[in-house]
Design a protein around this motif. Structure first.
Motif, short mmCIF file in Angstrom:
data_model
loop_
_atom_site.label_atom_id
_atom_site.label_comp_id
_atom_site.label_asym_id
_atom_site.label_seq_id
_atom_site.Cartn_x
_atom_site.Cartn_y
_atom_site.Cartn_z
N ILE A 4 0.85 -1.17 0.00
CA ILE A 4 0.00 0.00 0.00
C ILE A 4 0.90 1.23 0.00
CG2 ILE A 4 -1.78 1.27 1.27
CD1 ILE A 4 -2.40 -1.56 2.58
N VAL A 5 0.55 2.20 -0.83
CA VAL A 5 1.29 3.46 -0.84
C VAL A 5 0.33 4.62 -0.62
CG1 VAL A 5 3.09 2.58 -2.37
CG2 VAL A 5 1.17 3.80 -3.35
N ASP A 6 0.84 5.66 0.00
CA ASP A 6 0.08 6.89 0.18
C ASP A 6 0.80 7.97 -0.62
OD1 ASP A 6 -1.11 9.25 0.97
OD2 ASP A 6 -1.24 8.68 3.08
N GLN A 7 0.31 8.24 -1.81
CA GLN A 7 0.94 9.22 -2.68
C GLN A 7 0.93 10.62 -2.08
OE1 GLN A 7 -1.13 8.58 -6.43
NE2 GLN A 7 0.62 7.39 -7.18
N ASN A 8 0.01 10.90 -1.19
CA ASN A 8 -0.06 12.21 -0.55
C ASN A 8 1.10 12.43 0.44
OD1 ASN A 8 -2.44 13.07 -1.86
ND2 ASN A 8 -3.64 11.83 -0.45
N LYS A 9 1.65 11.35 0.97
CA LYS A 9 2.78 11.44 1.89
C LYS A 9 4.13 11.41 1.16
CE LYS A 9 1.31 9.36 6.22
NZ LYS A 9 1.61 8.22 7.10
N CYS A 10 4.15 10.88 -0.02
CA CYS A 10 5.39 10.66 -0.77
C CYS A 10 6.15 11.97 -0.98
CB CYS A 10 5.08 10.01 -2.11
SG CYS A 10 6.55 9.66 -3.11
N VAL A 11 7.47 11.92 -0.76
CA VAL A 11 8.32 13.10 -0.98
C VAL A 11 9.24 12.92 -2.19
CG1 VAL A 11 8.25 13.85 1.42
CG2 VAL A 11 10.06 12.29 0.66
N ALA A 12 8.97 11.89 -2.99
CA ALA A 12 9.66 11.66 -4.26
C ALA A 12 11.16 11.42 -4.12
CB ALA A 12 9.39 12.82 -5.22
N SER A 13 11.57 10.73 -3.05
CA SER A 13 12.99 10.46 -2.87
C SER A 13 13.50 9.34 -3.78
CB SER A 13 13.29 10.10 -1.41
OG SER A 13 12.83 8.79 -1.12
N GLY A 14 12.60 8.46 -4.20
CA GLY A 14 12.97 7.38 -5.12
C GLY A 14 13.64 6.18 -4.49
N GLN A 15 13.72 6.14 -3.17
CA GLN A 15 14.37 5.01 -2.51
C GLN A 15 13.64 3.69 -2.77
OE1 GLN A 15 17.42 5.30 -0.89
NE2 GLN A 15 17.19 7.28 -1.91
N CYS A 16 12.33 3.75 -2.88
CA CYS A 16 11.55 2.54 -3.14
C CYS A 16 11.88 1.97 -4.53
CB CYS A 16 10.06 2.82 -3.01
SG CYS A 16 9.45 4.17 -4.06
N VAL A 17 12.03 2.86 -5.49
CA VAL A 17 12.35 2.43 -6.85
C VAL A 17 13.73 1.80 -6.90
CG1 VAL A 17 12.61 3.18 -9.24
CG2 VAL A 17 10.84 4.19 -7.82
N LEU A 18 14.68 2.38 -6.18
CA LEU A 18 16.02 1.80 -6.13
C LEU A 18 16.01 0.43 -5.46
CD1 LEU A 18 18.06 4.98 -5.16
CD2 LEU A 18 17.99 3.84 -7.39
N ALA A 19 15.18 0.26 -4.44
CA ALA A 19 15.13 -1.01 -3.71
C ALA A 19 14.39 -2.10 -4.49
CB ALA A 19 14.47 -0.81 -2.35
N THR A 20 13.30 -1.73 -5.15
CA THR A 20 12.44 -2.72 -5.81
C THR A 20 11.82 -2.12 -7.07
OG1 THR A 20 11.84 -3.36 -3.55
CG2 THR A 20 10.73 -4.51 -5.33
N PRO A 21 12.61 -2.00 -8.15
CA PRO A 21 12.09 -1.38 -9.37
C PRO A 21 10.96 -2.15 -10.04
CG PRO A 21 14.29 -2.27 -9.73
CD PRO A 21 14.01 -2.39 -8.27
N GLY A 22 10.78 -3.41 -9.74
CA GLY A 22 9.69 -4.17 -10.32
C GLY A 22 8.36 -3.93 -9.65
N VAL A 23 8.39 -3.27 -8.50
CA VAL A 23 7.17 -3.03 -7.72
C VAL A 23 6.81 -1.55 -7.71
CG1 VAL A 23 6.10 -3.25 -5.43
CG2 VAL A 23 7.58 -5.07 -6.30
N PHE A 24 7.83 -0.69 -7.72
CA PHE A 24 7.61 0.76 -7.62
C PHE A 24 8.20 1.48 -8.82
CE2 PHE A 24 8.19 -0.94 -3.31
CZ PHE A 24 6.97 -0.60 -2.75
N ASP A 25 7.58 2.60 -9.16
CA ASP A 25 8.10 3.51 -10.16
C ASP A 25 7.77 4.91 -9.67
OD1 ASP A 25 9.29 4.49 -12.44
OD2 ASP A 25 7.88 3.58 -13.84
N GLN A 26 8.15 5.92 -10.45
CA GLN A 26 7.85 7.30 -10.10
C GLN A 26 7.21 7.99 -11.29
OE1 GLN A 26 12.05 7.96 -8.69
NE2 GLN A 26 10.98 9.31 -7.27
N ARG A 27 6.29 8.90 -10.99
CA ARG A 27 5.67 9.70 -12.04
C ARG A 27 6.72 10.62 -12.65
NH1 ARG A 27 0.29 11.30 -8.72
NH2 ARG A 27 1.69 12.95 -8.02
N GLU A 28 6.65 10.77 -13.94
CA GLU A 28 7.59 11.63 -14.66
C GLU A 28 7.53 13.08 -14.19
OE1 GLU A 28 9.91 11.37 -17.25
OE2 GLU A 28 9.85 9.20 -16.96
N GLU A 29 6.32 13.59 -14.02
CA GLU A 29 6.16 15.03 -13.77
C GLU A 29 6.62 15.48 -12.38
OE1 GLU A 29 2.12 13.04 -13.10
OE2 GLU A 29 3.71 12.92 -14.58
#
Length: 81
Positions: A4-29
């Protein structure tokens, strides 16, 4: 495991993507987390837990699969960090 993710809390650090790129990504904008799969394969479970631990905004958590207790009731486990 359910992620479960809360996009309202996200600060766009990208640590999740680095840890598990098959599960998480980041919006381009704006770099906000995008959940690619709510129920990742078991072989990614440790990586997902690492992503939860690394998230500086605590915007990611997991709900573990329910387990059956001695009385036969299903217990839901929820790990939130």
């Amino acid at each position: 495991m359910k992620v479960i993710v809360d996009q309202n809390k996200c600060v766009a650090s990208g640590q999740c993507v680095l840890a598990t790129p098959g599960v998480f990504d980041q919006r381009e904008e704006d770099g906000i987390v995008v959940l690619l799969t709510e129920t990742p394969p078991e072989d990614l479970a440790d990586d997902v837990r690492q992503a939860v631990a690394l998230c500086p905004a605590q915007a990611i958590w997991v709900e573990e699969q329910g387990t059956v207790d001695e009385q036969g009731a299903v217990e839901e486990k929820r790990d939130k960090q």
